[in-house]
Write an enzyme that holds these catalytic residues in place. Structure first.
Site, PDB file in Angstrom:
ATOM      1  N   HIS A 141       0.828  -1.172   0.136  1.00 37.53           N
ATOM      2  CA  HIS A 141      -0.105   0.131  -0.095  1.00 37.53           C
ATOM      3  C   HIS A 141       0.971   1.300  -0.097  1.00 37.53           C
ATOM      4  O   HIS A 141       2.164   1.162   0.089  1.00 37.53           O
ATOM      5  CB  HIS A 141      -0.991   0.029   1.290  1.00 37.53           C
ATOM      6  CG  HIS A 141      -2.168  -0.979   1.062  1.00 37.53           C
ATOM      7  ND1 HIS A 141      -2.980  -0.927   0.003  1.00 37.53           N
ATOM      8  CD2 HIS A 141      -2.359  -1.844   1.831  1.00 37.53           C
ATOM      9  CE1 HIS A 141      -3.875  -1.705  -0.047  1.00 37.53           C
ATOM     10  NE2 HIS A 141      -3.650  -2.475   1.166  1.00 37.53           N
ATOM     11  N   ASP A 171       0.138   6.582  -4.067  1.00 37.35           N
ATOM     12  CA  ASP A 171      -1.325   6.244  -4.923  1.00 37.35           C
ATOM     13  C   ASP A 171      -1.461   7.245  -5.904  1.00 37.35           C
ATOM     14  O   ASP A 171      -1.780   7.044  -6.909  1.00 37.35           O
ATOM     15  CB  ASP A 171      -2.375   5.913  -3.770  1.00 37.35           C
ATOM     16  CG  ASP A 171      -2.502   4.882  -3.269  1.00 37.35           C
ATOM     17  OD1 ASP A 171      -1.485   4.086  -3.431  1.00 37.35           O
ATOM     18  OD2 ASP A 171      -3.410   4.491  -2.482  1.00 37.35           O
TER      19      ASP A 171
END
Length: 376
Positions: A141, A171
């Site tokens: 992540h 991200d």
């Protein structure tokens, strides 16, 4: 007055991704006029639908990232449903996927299968660590990519510990934005040549762009950044965070002499500390003492209107009041199962001249994949 023709009018996008990087990319394409069809798992759909708080039947997070799209359920492990999705890909211009490397190939929906059916397809794969290498298959992540890229450790606290980032930087800056830029460039190439391509977007590798200064310095000196000791990471009094008497903080970014000289005079720093070169830590300590002697309201009043690149760290309420956070945007989203529930949503980074005009758009309910084509 006729509606303007948007830049991506007529562009068809099949979005196989979930959570944030891919859906935010397809949202930007949708805002610019693309027709986005999102394929989600049967039953629960995109995992982000289940987040809290809810706006209708899905989460507010899902709502703001997927407004204006359509969503269909498909079990990609079922050959018949997989083939139906492949039929959509054959008619599309863009595919976005966010599985680990090799997963879509095993499912029969990888680039080769897509390109065989549609040589013009722009196929964008967003991964954590890229398609090859020892980390390519590793789960991760945002925080993991920042940690392993070296970026997370360049700013440390007084204990020498890194801090959690202010947002999901990998991200968005390593995944979403490079994906959008490359998709637009590839669409232009496909328009000119009739040939698509496979775009590989590695979030961890794209973080190198955020480290441009560290990289440039290393190329000349051979040195990498010292944690908490460089110009922009805590080593300079001119670019630092200072506590106030009421436990607020001052964000000082008075890098240039014209800002620095005005600041130290304005706050009445002792003249022997004005020249910070060679005594950076001493000056940091003196500024800490000065700023911590008064509350934030004092410094806010003193700094107001002054050209010193120094401000009080705002709360969210203060940022909204100042107009820097737009919670009353005319871009709105509603719940399909509750059209009376309407909230302002993310202002699009796409220029107003190039995107849909402010309106209210619903986020998609998860519908069965129809037998016929979903494209008009």
């Amino acid at each position: 007055m006729t509606e303007p023709i948007l830049p991506l009018h007529g562009v068809k996008v099949v979005d196989l991704s979930a959570l944030l990087p891919g859906p935010l990319a397809s949202l930007m394409l949708s805002d610019a006029g693309a027709d986005v069809v999102k394929i989600e798992r049967p039953g629960t759909g995109d995992e982000m639908r289940e987040y809290e708080p809810k706006l209708g039947e899905a989460s507010a997070n899902y709502a703001v990232l997927n407004r204006g799209k359509r969503a269909y359920a498909a079990d990609l492990k079922d050959p018949a449903q997989r083939d139906h999705v492949l039929d959509l890909v054959a008619q599309a211009d863009v595919v976005i996927e966010q599985f680990r490397p090799g997963v879509v190939d095993r499912l029969g929906l990888g680039y080769e299968a897509a390109n065989e059916r549609n040589p013009r397809i722009v196929y964008c794969s967003i991964t954590g660590y890229g398609p090859t290498g020892e980390r390519s298959g590793r789960a991760g992540h945002d925080l993991n990519y920042l940690a392993e890229s070296g970026l997370l450790g360049v700013v440390i606290d007084e204990r020498g510990a890194p801090s959690l980032p202010v947002s999901v930087l990998a991200d968005i800056t390593g995944g979403t934005y490079p994906a959008v830029v490359n998709i637009l460039l590839a669409l232009r190439t496909a328009e000119r040549t009739g040939e698509g391509c496979h775009l590989q977007i590695s979030m961890a590798h794209n973080l190198q762009l955020l480290a441009y200064g560290y990289f440039a310095t290393h190329q000349v000196t051979g040195e990498w950044p010292r944690p908490g000791a460089e110009l922009l990471t805590g080593g300079s009094p001119r670019y630092h965070l200072y506590p106030t008497a009421d436990h607020r903080y001052i964000a000082c970014a008075a890098l240039e002499d014209k800002f620095w000289n005005h600041l130290v005079e304005l706050i009445e720093l002792a003249p022997r500390f004005w020249d910070d070169k060679g005594q950076e830590q001493t000056v940091i300590a003196e500024l800490t003492a000065v700023f911590s002697s008064r509350p934030a309201s004092h410094w806010e009043a003193l700094l107001e209107g002054e050209d010193v690149c120094t401000v009080v760290v705002a709360t969210w309420d203060e940022a909204v009041k100042a107009g820097l956070v737009d919670v009353e945007s005319e871009v709105r989203v509603s719940a399909p199962d509750d059209p009376e529930t309407v909230v302002s949503t993310l202002p699009s980074p796409i220029s107003p001249a190039l995107r849909t005009q402010p309106d209210t758009r619903t986020y998609p309910q998860l519908s069965p994949l129809p037998r016929n084509s979903v494209w008009n």
